[in-house]
Design an enzyme around this catalytic site. Structure first.
Site, mmCIF file in Angstrom:
data_model
loop_
_atom_site.group_PDB
_atom_site.id
_atom_site.type_symbol
_atom_site.label_atom_id
_atom_site.label_comp_id
_atom_site.label_asym_id
_atom_site.label_seq_id
_atom_site.Cartn_x
_atom_site.Cartn_y
_atom_site.Cartn_z
ATOM 1 N N GLY A 251 -14.678 13.250 -5.768
ATOM 2 C CA GLY A 251 -15.163 11.945 -6.177
ATOM 3 C C GLY A 251 -15.867 11.856 -7.514
ATOM 4 O O GLY A 251 -16.310 10.771 -7.895
ATOM 5 N N GLY A 252 -15.960 12.954 -8.257
ATOM 6 C CA GLY A 252 -16.613 12.877 -9.560
ATOM 7 C C GLY A 252 -15.902 11.947 -10.517
ATOM 8 O O GLY A 252 -16.529 11.149 -11.226
ATOM 9 N N ASP A 268 -7.097 9.305 -0.955
ATOM 10 C CA ASP A 268 -7.021 10.712 -0.589
ATOM 11 C C ASP A 268 -6.437 10.798 0.817
ATOM 12 O O ASP A 268 -6.639 9.885 1.635
ATOM 13 C CB ASP A 268 -8.395 11.379 -0.641
ATOM 14 C CG ASP A 268 -8.290 12.896 -0.783
ATOM 15 O OD1 ASP A 268 -8.407 13.386 -1.930
ATOM 16 O OD2 ASP A 268 -8.081 13.581 0.232
ATOM 17 N N CYS A 363 -6.303 21.363 -11.893
ATOM 18 C CA CYS A 363 -7.274 22.414 -12.213
ATOM 19 C C CYS A 363 -6.604 23.776 -12.047
ATOM 20 O O CYS A 363 -7.135 24.680 -11.402
ATOM 21 C CB CYS A 363 -8.527 22.298 -11.354
ATOM 22 S SG CYS A 363 -8.213 22.222 -9.573
#
Length: 436
Positions: A251-252, A268, A363
């Protein structure tokens, strides 16, 4: 003793059963023994586990030199007890005799490990006597990185960079936070005893408990790696725009987009992970709609102005923060994940308005999950084009852009004394624009 015993149990659950370290330490799947510990003992467990996983290959190589024959299977947690003890002897400020005594006592409390108390005692005492000779000739950077990962990184980035990435993974990273827009960066850096990163994120070298830091209760900031904070900014000004963040947890990036004034829907597939997003938004006093959905089947009611797709990936760029990752992932995972990423990317393009912008990010350090996805996509003649990123768009992009205009961060970047070794998570991001 309870802290060491818990560390042994969790280490075994991670390396033998494939449990994620984060799941053992937090949330509904948290290890019950860990949950019962006092905060200082929890910190000790986390420190032991972090080092034991970061140095796992090195410790395993030492045990090969220390043991005449492999420890038989089904002997309880003998190897895990040894790994925890060696971690304390070699890499922590723990008295040698105390580490040995605790390891022997731990084995004595395990029915299957009890017959090996003498072996554990002898192995650890020999290590203490002969540590320099036993460590001679070992290459920690190679040993602490699974061979398949080192081979891949060497092929993609060269031998020197691959070793530098491995070195960045050994060090415990600081805590990065993103401030709400409008807050004074210098003022909050002083309040938090933090360094200002080139991109504007704040890094705290030794944060302690996050919940006790200034500004937590009032929602002045959120935890987010400095590299992870970059992709959402690539969408530009989203104020008043209809924005989707796909695969949104933890959630960042949702917080970034909501704080920037976007009309955000965060999707999500995991309700548990979405609950974490909702709790964080509540603390930050930010608004976004959360939606549990499978991107393989979900369809929006109307197209979006902007989309951020943080695609599921191998996460090989996150070993500095998740030291269990190298020991949980397999090279075969990459092809499976790359196929999923390609499907999600092509579906997401269909959900954009003409002229709308999509940022695809992972990532991962693996080209198949980053650059390769984009090159394949652009070769298919779909109504989308690359919108190259410029180093002048906002601070901190110097040295992070590829020749094609994509973002590529590596763990060894910004890896200096000031910013603490292991400067960034490994991220790839590409900005695309729908042309029709």
């Amino acid at each position: 003793m309870p802290a060491r015993r818990t560390a042994v149990t969790i280490l075994g659950n991670v390396v033998h059963q494939g449990n994620m370290l984060a799941a053992e330490l937090e949330g509904p799947t948290r290890n019950p023994h860990y949950g019962e510990l006092a905060n200082n003992d929890k910190a000790l467990v986390r420190a032991i586990l972090g080092l034991a996983l970061r140095r796992r290959g090195e410790i395993a190589a030492l045990l090969e030199r220390l043991l005449d024959r492999p420890v038989p299977e089904k002997t309880g947690r003998v190897l895990d007890i040894l790994h925890v003890a060696i971690t304390q002897i070699l890499f922590m400020d723990v008295a040698d005799h105390a580490a040995v005594s605790l390891a022997v006592e731990n084995a004595g409390a395990d029915k299957k490990a009890r017959p090996y108390k003498g072996l554990i005692n002898a192995v650890l005492r020999r290590l203490i006597r002969e540590r320099e000779e036993l460590q001679a000739g070992l290459d920690p950077l190679v040993l602490n990185t699974p061979e398949w990962l080192m081979t891949r990184w060497t092929a993609s980035y060269g031998a020197e960079t691959a070793r530098s990435i491995a070195a960045a993974h050994v060090a415990e990273p600081g805590l990065d936070i993103t401030l709400k827009p409008g807050l004074d960066v210098a003022e909050w850096a002083e309040k938090l005893n933090a360094k200002v990163m080139p991109s504007g994120s704040l890094r705290i070298a030794e944060p302690g408990r996050v919940e006790e830091l200034a500004g937590y209760d009032e929602g002045a900031w959120w935890v987010q790696d400095a590299a992870a904070a970059l992709p959402a900014r690539l969408l530009g000004d989203v104020s008043g725009l209809k924005v989707a963040e796909l695969c949104a947890a933890p959630g960042g990036k949702t917080a970034q987009l909501a704080a920037a004034g976007g009309d955000v829907v965060a999707l999500d597939i995991s309700s548990t992970r979405l609950n974490r997003v909702t709790r964080n938004l509540k603390r930050l006093k930010l608004k976004a709609r959360t939606l549990e959905a499978d991107l393989g089947t979900w369809e929006p009611d109307e197209p979006f102005d902007a989309i951020l797709l943080d695609a599921p990936c191998s996460a090989t760029g996150t070993a500095r923060r998740h030291p269990d990752m190298p020991w949980l992932k397999r090279e075969t995972d990459i092809a499976v994940l790359a196929e999923m990423q390609g499907r999600f990317l092509r579906r997401a393009i269909q959900w954009l308005k003409p002229g709308g912008v999509l940022v695809y990010c992972t990532c991962s350090l693996e080209p198949e999950e980053g650059e390769g996805q984009i090159e394949t996509l652009l070769s298919e003649g779909l109504p989308v084009e690359r919108a190259p990123i410029s180093a002048t768009e906002f601070a901190g992009l110097d040295g992070l852009l590829t020749e094609a205009g994509d973002l590529r961060t590596l763990p060894n970047l910004w890896a200096c004394e000031e910013h603490r070794m292991g400067g960034l998570d490994g991220f790839f991001a590409c900005r695309l624009r729908r042309v029709s």
